[in-house]
Design a protein around this motif. Structure first.
Motif, PDB file in Angstrom:
ATOM      1  N   LEU A 191      93.087  50.119  66.732  1.00  0.00           N
ATOM      2  CA  LEU A 191      91.801  50.516  66.163  1.00  0.00           C
ATOM      3  C   LEU A 191      90.817  49.357  66.191  1.00  0.00           C
ATOM      4  O   LEU A 191      89.624  49.526  66.419  1.00  0.00           O
ATOM      5  N   GLN A 192      91.340  48.161  65.962  1.00  0.00           N
ATOM      6  CA  GLN A 192      90.463  46.994  65.971  1.00  0.00           C
ATOM      7  C   GLN A 192      89.847  46.790  67.348  1.00  0.00           C
ATOM      8  O   GLN A 192      88.648  46.540  67.477  1.00  0.00           O
ATOM      9  N   GLU A 193      90.678  46.949  68.380  1.00  0.00           N
ATOM     10  CA  GLU A 193      90.163  46.797  69.734  1.00  0.00           C
ATOM     11  C   GLU A 193      89.134  47.860  70.056  1.00  0.00           C
ATOM     12  O   GLU A 193      88.107  47.588  70.668  1.00  0.00           O
ATOM     13  N   GLU A 194      89.428  49.088  69.596  1.00  0.00           N
ATOM     14  CA  GLU A 194      88.576  50.202  69.958  1.00  0.00           C
ATOM     15  C   GLU A 194      87.244  50.182  69.209  1.00  0.00           C
ATOM     16  O   GLU A 194      86.194  50.421  69.782  1.00  0.00           O
ATOM     17  N   MET A 195      87.287  49.895  67.913  1.00  0.00           N
ATOM     18  CA  MET A 195      86.087  50.038  67.097  1.00  0.00           C
ATOM     19  C   MET A 195      85.520  48.711  66.627  1.00  0.00           C
ATOM     20  O   MET A 195      84.535  48.684  65.891  1.00  0.00           O
ATOM     21  N   ASP A 196      86.152  47.619  67.015  1.00  0.00           N
ATOM     22  CA  ASP A 196      85.654  46.295  66.677  1.00  0.00           C
ATOM     23  C   ASP A 196      85.508  46.086  65.170  1.00  0.00           C
ATOM     24  O   ASP A 196      84.455  45.688  64.671  1.00  0.00           O
ATOM     25  N   ILE A 197      86.584  46.378  64.455  1.00  0.00           N
ATOM     26  CA  ILE A 197      86.563  46.204  63.000  1.00  0.00           C
ATOM     27  C   ILE A 197      87.171  44.844  62.667  1.00  0.00           C
ATOM     28  O   ILE A 197      88.069  44.373  63.361  1.00  0.00           O
ATOM     29  N   ALA A 198      86.678  44.240  61.599  1.00  0.00           N
ATOM     30  CA  ALA A 198      87.313  43.025  61.097  1.00  0.00           C
ATOM     31  C   ALA A 198      88.296  43.421  59.999  1.00  0.00           C
ATOM     32  O   ALA A 198      88.091  44.410  59.309  1.00  0.00           O
ATOM     33  N   TYR A 199      89.377  42.660  59.875  1.00  0.00           N
ATOM     34  CA  TYR A 199      90.322  42.917  58.791  1.00  0.00           C
ATOM     35  C   TYR A 199      90.467  41.684  57.915  1.00  0.00           C
ATOM     36  O   TYR A 199      90.497  40.564  58.409  1.00  0.00           O
ATOM     37  N   LEU A 200      90.543  41.924  56.617  1.00  0.00           N
ATOM     38  CA  LEU A 200      91.074  40.898  55.726  1.00  0.00           C
ATOM     39  C   LEU A 200      92.457  41.387  55.367  1.00  0.00           C
ATOM     40  O   LEU A 200      92.614  42.389  54.683  1.00  0.00           O
ATOM     41  N   PHE A 201      93.480  40.723  55.897  1.00  0.00           N
ATOM     42  CA  PHE A 201      94.837  41.249  55.808  1.00  0.00           C
ATOM     43  C   PHE A 201      95.645  40.440  54.800  1.00  0.00           C
ATOM     44  O   PHE A 201      95.991  39.293  55.035  1.00  0.00           O
ATOM     45  N   ILE A 202      95.929  41.081  53.650  1.00  0.00           N
ATOM     46  CA  ILE A 202      96.644  40.387  52.580  1.00  0.00           C
ATOM     47  C   ILE A 202      98.109  40.806  52.605  1.00  0.00           C
ATOM     48  O   ILE A 202      98.411  41.995  52.589  1.00  0.00           O
ATOM     49  N   SER A 203      99.005  39.849  52.671  1.00  0.00           N
ATOM     50  CA  SER A 203     100.423  40.198  52.685  1.00  0.00           C
ATOM     51  C   SER A 203     101.268  39.010  52.247  1.00  0.00           C
ATOM     52  O   SER A 203     100.831  37.869  52.297  1.00  0.00           O
ATOM     53  N   HIS A 204     102.496  39.295  51.809  1.00  0.00           N
ATOM     54  CA  HIS A 204     103.389  38.189  51.482  1.00  0.00           C
ATOM     55  C   HIS A 204     104.351  37.925  52.632  1.00  0.00           C
ATOM     56  O   HIS A 204     105.114  36.983  52.603  1.00  0.00           O
ATOM     57  N   ASP A 205     104.298  38.782  53.659  1.00  0.00           N
ATOM     58  CA  ASP A 205     105.244  38.690  54.760  1.00  0.00           C
ATOM     59  C   ASP A 205     104.669  37.831  55.883  1.00  0.00           C
ATOM     60  O   ASP A 205     103.743  38.226  56.583  1.00  0.00           O
ATOM     61  N   ILE A 206     105.245  36.659  56.056  1.00  0.00           N
ATOM     62  CA  ILE A 206     104.709  35.714  57.032  1.00  0.00           C
ATOM     63  C   ILE A 206     104.736  36.270  58.451  1.00  0.00           C
ATOM     64  O   ILE A 206     103.782  36.135  59.209  1.00  0.00           O
ATOM     65  N   GLY A 207     105.824  36.938  58.797  1.00  0.00           N
ATOM     66  CA  GLY A 207     105.947  37.482  60.141  1.00  0.00           C
ATOM     67  C   GLY A 207     104.817  38.450  60.460  1.00  0.00           C
ATOM     68  O   GLY A 207     104.201  38.387  61.520  1.00  0.00           O
ATOM     69  N   VAL A 208     104.555  39.350  59.525  1.00  0.00           N
ATOM     70  CA  VAL A 208     103.515  40.360  59.717  1.00  0.00           C
ATOM     71  C   VAL A 208     102.141  39.714  59.822  1.00  0.00           C
ATOM     72  O   VAL A 208     101.363  40.000  60.731  1.00  0.00           O
ATOM     73  N   VAL A 209     101.831  38.821  58.886  1.00  0.00           N
ATOM     74  CA  VAL A 209     100.520  38.171  58.883  1.00  0.00           C
ATOM     75  C   VAL A 209     100.313  37.366  60.156  1.00  0.00           C
ATOM     76  O   VAL A 209      99.258  37.421  60.790  1.00  0.00           O
ATOM     77  N   ASN A 210     101.352  36.667  60.563  1.00  0.00           N
ATOM     78  CA  ASN A 210     101.258  35.861  61.772  1.00  0.00           C
ATOM     79  C   ASN A 210     100.980  36.735  62.988  1.00  0.00           C
ATOM     80  O   ASN A 210     100.211  36.371  63.866  1.00  0.00           O
ATOM     81  N   TYR A 211     101.595  37.917  63.015  1.00  0.00           N
ATOM     82  CA  TYR A 211     101.429  38.790  64.165  1.00  0.00           C
ATOM     83  C   TYR A 211     100.010  39.320  64.254  1.00  0.00           C
ATOM     84  O   TYR A 211      99.404  39.345  65.319  1.00  0.00           O
ATOM     85  N   ILE A 212      99.447  39.729  63.138  1.00  0.00           N
ATOM     86  CA  ILE A 212      98.191  40.471  63.199  1.00  0.00           C
ATOM     87  C   ILE A 212      96.952  39.575  63.078  1.00  0.00           C
ATOM     88  O   ILE A 212      95.866  39.974  63.484  1.00  0.00           O
ATOM     89  N   SER A 213      97.094  38.360  62.579  1.00  0.00           N
ATOM     90  CA  SER A 213      95.896  37.586  62.243  1.00  0.00           C
ATOM     91  C   SER A 213      95.454  36.631  63.346  1.00  0.00           C
ATOM     92  O   SER A 213      96.261  36.124  64.103  1.00  0.00           O
ATOM     93  N   ASN A 214      94.145  36.391  63.383  1.00  0.00           N
ATOM     94  CA  ASN A 214      93.612  35.312  64.207  1.00  0.00           C
ATOM     95  C   ASN A 214      93.645  34.012  63.434  1.00  0.00           C
ATOM     96  O   ASN A 214      94.024  32.971  63.943  1.00  0.00           O
ATOM     97  N   ARG A 215      93.156  34.110  62.180  1.00  0.00           N
ATOM     98  CA  ARG A 215      93.176  32.934  61.326  1.00  0.00           C
ATOM     99  C   ARG A 215      93.962  33.254  60.070  1.00  0.00           C
ATOM    100  O   ARG A 215      94.067  34.404  59.672  1.00  0.00           O
ATOM    101  N   ILE A 216      94.501  32.206  59.454  1.00  0.00           N
ATOM    102  CA  ILE A 216      95.350  32.430  58.287  1.00  0.00           C
ATOM    103  C   ILE A 216      94.951  31.521  57.132  1.00  0.00           C
ATOM    104  O   ILE A 216      94.598  30.357  57.337  1.00  0.00           O
ATOM    105  N   VAL A 217      94.975  32.084  55.928  1.00  0.00           N
ATOM    106  CA  VAL A 217      94.772  31.308  54.712  1.00  0.00           C
ATOM    107  C   VAL A 217      96.072  31.365  53.922  1.00  0.00           C
ATOM    108  O   VAL A 217      96.624  32.441  53.712  1.00  0.00           O
ATOM    109  N   VAL A 218      96.602  30.213  53.531  1.00  0.00           N
ATOM    110  CA  VAL A 218      97.799  30.187  52.693  1.00  0.00           C
ATOM    111  C   VAL A 218      97.374  29.855  51.271  1.00  0.00           C
ATOM    112  O   VAL A 218      96.665  28.865  51.052  1.00  0.00           O
TER     113      VAL A 218
END
Lengths: 316, 268
Positions: free
Chosen positions: B207-234
């Motif tokens: 969906l991000q590729e198609e509609m050019d949406i930005a995400y603020l992705f909050i999670s405790h799972d490092i694997g998931v966050v690492n996969y989906i994010s461009n930048r990361i805040v710890v």
């Protein structure tokens, strides 16, 4: 071969007409750490609860053999069974909030199990509690004993639960998703604690989890369950180096790892875990399996890769 | 594409503090306060994903809530396209509301159990005053359901007869139906099974590729966050301890806490 503490053959659990667990066969050897993995609704908790006599009411349980500590579990006198469950089996529940009574101080509910099975005074029981609590890494035991459950943090509550399960020095400890509610740093502490208990006191462990990474790290032998059936069982190395059942393969590949390429799509398993029709003939995974074909409707059989490693796929 | 320097971020905040009063004296005066987050500044550019990781109680959800104006900050400012949210007039505030959408952790809990899927997904269209025409709403809802992979047969079902994965798809559809610029995803996959989790993550990426949406992705799972994010805040205890590009932060953690987090997470 080591002594089998739990030996189950063909365990089936039904809720009226709906099959929840279908034909599960496994055993637990003394001193090992067994991991049971599966998604929610795969019947891993029910299987184990069937063993410790904690199934919710209204469920039909049928099995060719359920032996716990070498005795036929469902045909022993009630008293004896209760004693066995209370003394020799310890259960660490998933939900630490609901397991402890919120209105009673820890010291007044913790030693109940110990007092019930041993002729001791309450002071002696509390001393035993403190001893165990310091073993599971709780500092400040006096304060914890005088607190209500809601005054403790999640990690502390989980440790109290582990200590409670350990009070009677059980030979077998069953941990049902012991770390799901905990943060990852505390998760590691708790799992290390389990490993320590296992090594030092030679306590047998069954760890139920949905986290394949965690089980890989800590358990010796792993059972993979899907929709109420065992699809693969094997030693840790065998299972992870040579996963045979398509479901196990998929389960390993859907977890995003740290060295994944960003452009790469995660491999996904289409569809959902089936709720109904678990007693159907043939492979239960075939609707979601990319390799499925006609022959998958044939009854499943165990294919042994090695003596300890088998899977139930008809094709591979 | 313009360089990062002359791009105005979609959403940003400066020096955000959030305090809760945890105890009051007998006459109602503040006795003790709890600082949930302290001195947080971050930005999210158009079409990018910013991941926030941290343990429970680290304040990551608080940040999401403040950025989406669900909670008000004690100090500091939130900007939407360079405009201070607190000083917006009604018109631009409505625009901000439309363009910043939410997906929550527990999909069933964030839906009215008496509403059908059509009503749930269509509600933002009515509430934000985009359209009142039932036919248009149904057409839009069906279009968006097709995008998130929900079949037409669930249109008149209620949340309790949907599976967890389907519910999360409905939540995503509800966020997408007004064509937002950014979606704040607060633990969107942690209540789901791993196989469904992969489906949802792939969907979010597509969906991000198609509609050019930005995400603020909050999670405790490092694997998931690492996969989906461009930048990361710890985050740890209300502070940002490390911020940077995803592949750099986890591969080569500078901060002690980040290192501990990576060590403890069994992903490899």
């Amino acid at each position: 071969m080591r002594k089998k503490l739990i030996d189950i053959e063909n365990l089936t659990i039904k809720a009226e007409e709906k099959t929840l667990v279908n034909g599960v066969t496994f055993h637990v050897c003394e001193g090992e750490m067994l991991g049971i993995v599966g998604e929610s609704g795969s019947g891993k908790t029910l299987t184990v609860k069937g063993v410790v006599n904690l199934l919710p009411e209204g469920l039909d349980i049928k099995a060719d053999k359920v032996e716990v500590f070498g005795k036929d579990f469902y045909h022993m006198p009630y008293r004896e069974r209760r004693e066995l469950v209370g003394r020799k089996l310890g259960l660490v529940p998933q939900n630490t909030v609901f397991y402890l009574h919120p209105m009673i101080k820890i010291k007044n509910q913790m030693a109940d199990g110990y007092l019930h099975y041993n002729k001791v005074t309450k002071e002696e029981a509390l001393a035993r509690c403190e001893d165990i609590m310091s073993q599971v890494g709780l500092r400040d035991t006096k304060r914890v004993l005088n607190s209500y459950p809601w005054q403790l943090s999640g990690g502390m509550r989980q440790r109290v639960n582990i200590a409670m399960a350990m009070l009677n020095n059980p030979g077998l400890l069953i941990a049902d998703e012991p770390t799901t509610a905990l943060d990852s740093t505390i998760q590691k502490q708790v799992m290390d604690l389990f490993q320590n208990i296992n090594k030092k006191m030679n306590t047998t462990m069954i760890i139920i989890s949905h986290d394949l990474g965690l089980v890989k790290y800590y358990c010796d032998r792993i059972i993979v369950m899907y929709a109420g059936r065992i699809v693969e069982m094997g030693n840790k190395n065998e299972l992870f180096e040579n996963p045979c059942h398509p479901y196990t393969k998929a389960l390993i590949s859907v977890i995003p790892s740290l060295n994944i390429k960003k452009e790469e799509r995660l491999s996904e398993i289409p569809g959902y875990v089936p709720e109904d029709g678990r007693d159907m003939e043939g492979c239960i995974f075939r609707d979601r399996c990319e390799f499925a074909s006609e022959e998958c409707q044939n009854p499943e059989k165990k294919n042994f890769v090695s003596e300890t490693h088998y899977h139930t796929c008809c094709k591979f | 594409m313009s360089s990062a320097y002359d791009m105005i971020p979609v959403l940003s905040c400066e020096n955000i503090d959030k305090e809760y009063v945890t105890e009051r004296t007998w006459n109602g005066k503040t006795k003790t306060i709890f600082k949930a987050v302290e001195n947080i500044s971050l930005y999210i550019n158009e079409g990018e994903t910013l991941g926030i990781v941290g343990e429970s109680g680290s304040g990551k959800s608080t940040i999401g809530d403040i950025l989406g104006n669900l909670k008000s900050q004690t100090r500091g400012k939130v900007f939407y396209r360079g405009q201070d949210v607190a000083e917006m007039d009604e018109e631009s505030f409505r625009k901000y509301r439309k363009n910043v959408q939410f997906i929550f952790q527990d999909p069933k809990g964030s839906m009215n159990p008496y509403y059908s899927v059509l009503e749930i997904i269509g509600e933002p269209l009515k509430m934000l005053g985009i359209t009142d025409d039932e036919e248009v709403i149904e057409r839009k809802v069906l279009g968006i359901m097709d995008k998130v992979g929900l079949s037409k047969s669930v249109l008149n079902k209620r949340p309790d007869s949907l599976s967890g994965g389907q519910c999360q798809r409905v939540a995503i559809a509800r966020a997408l139906v007004v064509r937002p610029e950014i979606i704040i995803c607060d633990e969107p996959v942690s209540a789901l099974d791993v196989s469904v989790q992969a489906q949802i993550l792939n969907l979010l990426k597509d969906l991000q590729e198609e509609m050019d949406i930005a995400y603020l992705f909050i999670s405790h799972d490092i694997g998931v966050v690492n996969y989906i994010s461009n930048r990361i805040v710890v985050m740890n205890k209300g502070h940002i301890v490390e911020m940077g590009r995803a592949n750099v932060v986890f591969a080569n953690p500078k901060d002690e806490y980040t290192r501990k987090l990576v060590e403890c997470s069994f992903v490899n």
